[in-house]
Motif scaffolding. Structure first.
Motif, short mmCIF file in Angstrom:
data_model
loop_
_atom_site.label_atom_id
_atom_site.label_comp_id
_atom_site.label_asym_id
_atom_site.label_seq_id
_atom_site.Cartn_x
_atom_site.Cartn_y
_atom_site.Cartn_z
N ARG A 52 -7.13 31.15 4.68
CA ARG A 52 -7.83 31.31 3.86
C ARG A 52 -7.73 30.70 2.35
O ARG A 52 -8.63 30.61 1.63
N LYS A 53 -6.43 30.04 2.42
CA LYS A 53 -6.08 29.47 0.96
C LYS A 53 -6.28 27.71 1.26
O LYS A 53 -6.93 27.20 0.34
N GLY A 54 -6.16 27.39 2.52
CA GLY A 54 -6.31 25.93 2.56
C GLY A 54 -7.55 25.34 2.89
O GLY A 54 -7.78 24.18 2.43
N VAL A 55 -8.33 26.10 3.68
CA VAL A 55 -9.56 25.57 4.14
C VAL A 55 -10.62 25.58 2.71
O VAL A 55 -11.08 24.54 2.66
N PRO A 56 -10.62 26.52 1.96
CA PRO A 56 -11.35 26.28 0.83
C PRO A 56 -10.98 25.04 0.05
O PRO A 56 -11.84 24.44 -0.80
N MET A 57 -9.66 24.70 0.09
CA MET A 57 -9.30 23.66 -0.76
C MET A 57 -9.37 22.47 -0.32
O MET A 57 -10.29 21.48 -1.03
N VAL A 58 -9.66 22.21 1.12
CA VAL A 58 -10.28 21.12 1.68
C VAL A 58 -11.69 20.90 1.56
O VAL A 58 -12.31 19.77 1.24
N LEU A 59 -12.50 22.00 1.58
CA LEU A 59 -13.84 22.03 1.43
C LEU A 59 -14.20 21.78 0.00
O LEU A 59 -15.53 21.24 0.01
N GLU A 60 -13.55 21.73 -0.79
CA GLU A 60 -14.05 21.38 -2.23
C GLU A 60 -14.14 19.88 -2.18
O GLU A 60 -15.21 19.57 -2.89
N GLU A 61 -13.71 19.22 -1.29
CA GLU A 61 -13.80 17.78 -1.42
C GLU A 61 -15.11 17.48 -0.19
O GLU A 61 -15.45 16.21 -0.35
#
Length: 92
Positions: free
Chosen positions: A58-67
């Protein structure tokens, strides 16, 4: 057909509101009150590991998807439910 109640972890993870909770309540009571102590401790360990892994997703995937420029991928991730994550984690 639901993958519940075939794995004991599902006895501790409450199903979504759209599901019938009657069977889950019975299995949850069984898991919480009637399993041998060693089995209950092992199940709690699995639950904590599951929750830790889901929190990382839940924390990591959105960070990756920002790019990520592909909006379809972002839309698909937005539709992933807790039940999807539980099923995937159990089958991973």
């Amino acid at each position: 057909m639901s993958f519940r109640p075939w794995h004991p972890l599902t006895w501790l993870v409450q199903p979504p509101d759209s599901c019938n909770h009657d069977d889950w309540k019975i299995l949850n009571t069984l898991a919480e009150n009637h399993l041998p102590k060693a089995a209950h401790e092992k199940l709690q360990d699995v639950l904590h590991r599951y929750k830790r892994h889901v929190a990382m997703l839940r924390k990591g995937v959105p960070m990756v998807l920002e790019e990520e420029s592909d909006e379809i991928i972002k839309e698909r991730w937005a539709k992933v439910t807790e039940e999807d994550l539980l099923w995937g984690w159990l089958n991973g």
